[in-house]
Design a protein around this motif. Structure first.
Motif, mmCIF file in Angstrom:
data_model
loop_
_atom_site.group_PDB
_atom_site.id
_atom_site.type_symbol
_atom_site.label_atom_id
_atom_site.label_comp_id
_atom_site.label_asym_id
_atom_site.label_seq_id
_atom_site.Cartn_x
_atom_site.Cartn_y
_atom_site.Cartn_z
ATOM 1 N N ASP A 119 37.856 33.808 52.696
ATOM 2 C CA ASP A 119 38.305 34.991 52.337
ATOM 3 C C ASP A 119 38.803 34.735 50.743
ATOM 4 O O ASP A 119 39.917 34.024 50.553
ATOM 5 N N GLU A 156 35.172 47.114 48.501
ATOM 6 C CA GLU A 156 36.637 46.705 48.495
ATOM 7 C C GLU A 156 36.670 45.754 47.323
ATOM 8 O O GLU A 156 37.635 45.081 47.367
ATOM 9 N N ARG A 158 37.270 42.927 44.403
ATOM 10 C CA ARG A 158 38.426 42.577 43.735
ATOM 11 C C ARG A 158 38.056 41.621 42.851
ATOM 12 O O ARG A 158 38.778 41.447 41.646
ATOM 13 N N ARG A 161 37.955 43.396 39.163
ATOM 14 C CA ARG A 161 39.490 43.359 38.617
ATOM 15 C C ARG A 161 40.385 42.127 38.404
ATOM 16 O O ARG A 161 40.932 42.102 37.331
ATOM 17 N N TRP A 162 40.156 41.090 38.967
ATOM 18 C CA TRP A 162 40.779 39.820 38.745
ATOM 19 C C TRP A 162 40.317 39.493 37.340
ATOM 20 O O TRP A 162 40.813 38.719 36.655
ATOM 21 N N ALA A 168 37.781 50.474 39.558
ATOM 22 C CA ALA A 168 38.521 51.681 40.407
ATOM 23 C C ALA A 168 37.510 53.086 40.178
ATOM 24 O O ALA A 168 36.849 53.328 39.205
#
Lengths: 397, 59
Positions: A119, A156, A158, A161-162, A168
């Motif tokens: 993960d 989902e 991320r 975004r990181w 979004a």
């Protein structure tokens, strides 16, 4: 597990991730896929319908992952009329759990590695550059070093975004979905069915994708901004009670489908996004398997070339952004404008549109004859569609 | 915001509409970081399983 270093780490082993990994490995890069779940392909969050022409460049047809062959679609208007489209290409309803596993195996055969139950939780930066991925595996926090991270981490996502890419989506740009796999029903052989209307599914549609003579994926997507007062499952229960009162529900799955305008910015220094993570989904149909595979090939090739050249900055990686926009991104932007128009349509317009389509003979059912008929019947609607195309073109410049 | 883990299907729809990246998904759960959350309500509205509630809300 050794602390070995890879050139490329792909986060997510769905279709987009596995194709990226395959093409990057074929191009000579050392590739690792990190999959959060126990194996690729589960759980299945998909209606499983794909076009044949879309997937065949990437995988040989195999009975193991073909649940049903599709020859056309039946569109139901809110007023009860329907129109069959049987000359618009053929498709499959997939067994995604087998399909996804086979795509991952193809990446492994090309030389990529796979680690499941891994993960991803963050990026490793060094001297202002991407240097790896942090992930949890068997309750332990680990790091794998690499030069390029590909976010194939789904709706989902991320990873973007990181890396400072804002992925979004607005409430009106996501469909909130619920799907049953029904058994003990009678399906139309070789036809996918779609039900439209604000009472059936506000801003979206209900689908029936047959997986066999007595079983089908029956699901609903409701536009996010219209979902405040009633959950998608309540709409679906009403539909199933009407159409399939004796059905047995074998599986229930929930999910979200991005229906956004294709973002132009899908790479950064050492970062690339593919598939649902890059919102690469047809905003009208909600289909994204083929889009993710097409983008995966481009991303994989670009990543391999970047590793070879030694330059993994956005300057090199943005060749992928450009290739995507040219192949399908610009079309997606046009589709998004059309979706915005459809969201404003009332049931009466839907009914008129379907009765217009009913007048077109099957063998002539192409876009040109549709437009001809539609102009005769509803010039205002055609003007709106034309405006949607025009707006996209202007924005594109 | 509170996630009812017995209703949550871990589909990640909430993550996509969170404007401040306050939601994490793992294999087994969804977690909302309340010190980042701005209580905008987006996740609550799109959650297909209706697993998210406002904390303190009786429903």
């Amino acid at each position: 597990m050794s602390a070995r270093e890879y050139d490329v780490v792909v986060v997510g082993a769905g279709p987009a991730g596995s194709i990226t990994a395959r093409f990057a490995a074929q191009g000579g890069a050392g590739v690792l896929m990190l999959e959060r779940d126990r194996e690729p392909g589960i759980p299945v969050r998909c209606a499983e319908g794909v076009s044949r022409a879309g997937i065949e460049p990437y995988i040989e047809p195999d009975e193991r992952w073909i649940a049903a062959r599709i020859e056309g679609a039946r569109l139901h208007a809110p007023g009860g009329h329907f129109v069959d489209m049987t000359h618009v290409g053929t498709g499959y309803v997939l067994e995604r759990r087998i399909f996804d596993t086979e795509l991952a195996n193809m990446a492994l055969r090309a030389g990529a590695h796979l680690l499941c139950k891994a993960d991803a939780v963050g990026l490793v930066h060094e001297d202002g550059r991407i240097a790896g991925v942090k992930y949890r595996h068997n309750g332990e926090l680990r790091t794998v070093r690499c030069r390029i991270v590909v976010g194939a981490d789904g709706v989902e996502s991320r990873v973007g975004r990181w890396a400072g890419i804002d992925t979004a989506v607005a409430l009106s740009d996501i469909d909130t979905c619920c799907q049953y796999t029904l058994a003990g029903i009678e399906t139309l052989p070789n036809l996918c069915e779609f039900y439209f209307g604000n009472g059936v599914s506000p801003g979206g549609y209900v689908w029936i994708f047959p997986k066999g003579p007595d079983t089908a994926n029956v699901g609903i997507g409701v536009a996010g901004h219209l979902a405040a007062n009633k959950a998608p499952r309540e709409y679906l229960d009403e539909f199933v009670a009407r159409r399939f009162p004796d059905a047995r529900i074998n599986y229930i799955v929930y999910g979200g489908v991005p229906t956004a305008c294709s973002p132009r910015h899908i790479s950064e220094d050492g970062i690339m996004l593919v598939g649902d993570a890059a919102r690469q989904v047809n905003p009208i149909t909600g289909g994204g398997v083929v889009q993710g595979m097409v983008a995966g090939e481009m991303a994989g090739r670009t990543a391999a070339e970047a590793i070879k050249s030694g330059d993994v900055s956005r300057r090199t990686l943005k060749a992928y952004d450009k290739a995507w926009m040219k192949a399908l991104g610009n079309t997606q932007r046009t589709m998004w404008s059309l979706k915005e128009r459809f969201l404003k349509m009332d049931d009466e317009r839907f009914n008129r549109l379907v009765s217009t389509f009913q007048k077109v003979p099957q063998e002539q059912f192409d876009l040109k004859s549709l437009f001809k008929e539609a102009i005769r019947e509803d010039p205002k609607l055609v003007a709106e569609v034309a405006r949607a195309f025009l707006v996209t073109k202007i924005r594109g410049k | 915001m509170k996630v009812n883990s017995s209703l949550c299907d871990i589909c990640g729809t909430c993550v996509a509409v969170c404007p401040v990246d306050a939601i994490r998904v793992s294999e087994f759960c969804v977690h909302i970081e309340m010190d980042v959350c701005t209580q905008c309500g987006n996740c609550l509205q799109v959650c297909p399983a209706r697993a998210i509630t406002v904390e303190g809300d009786a429903s």
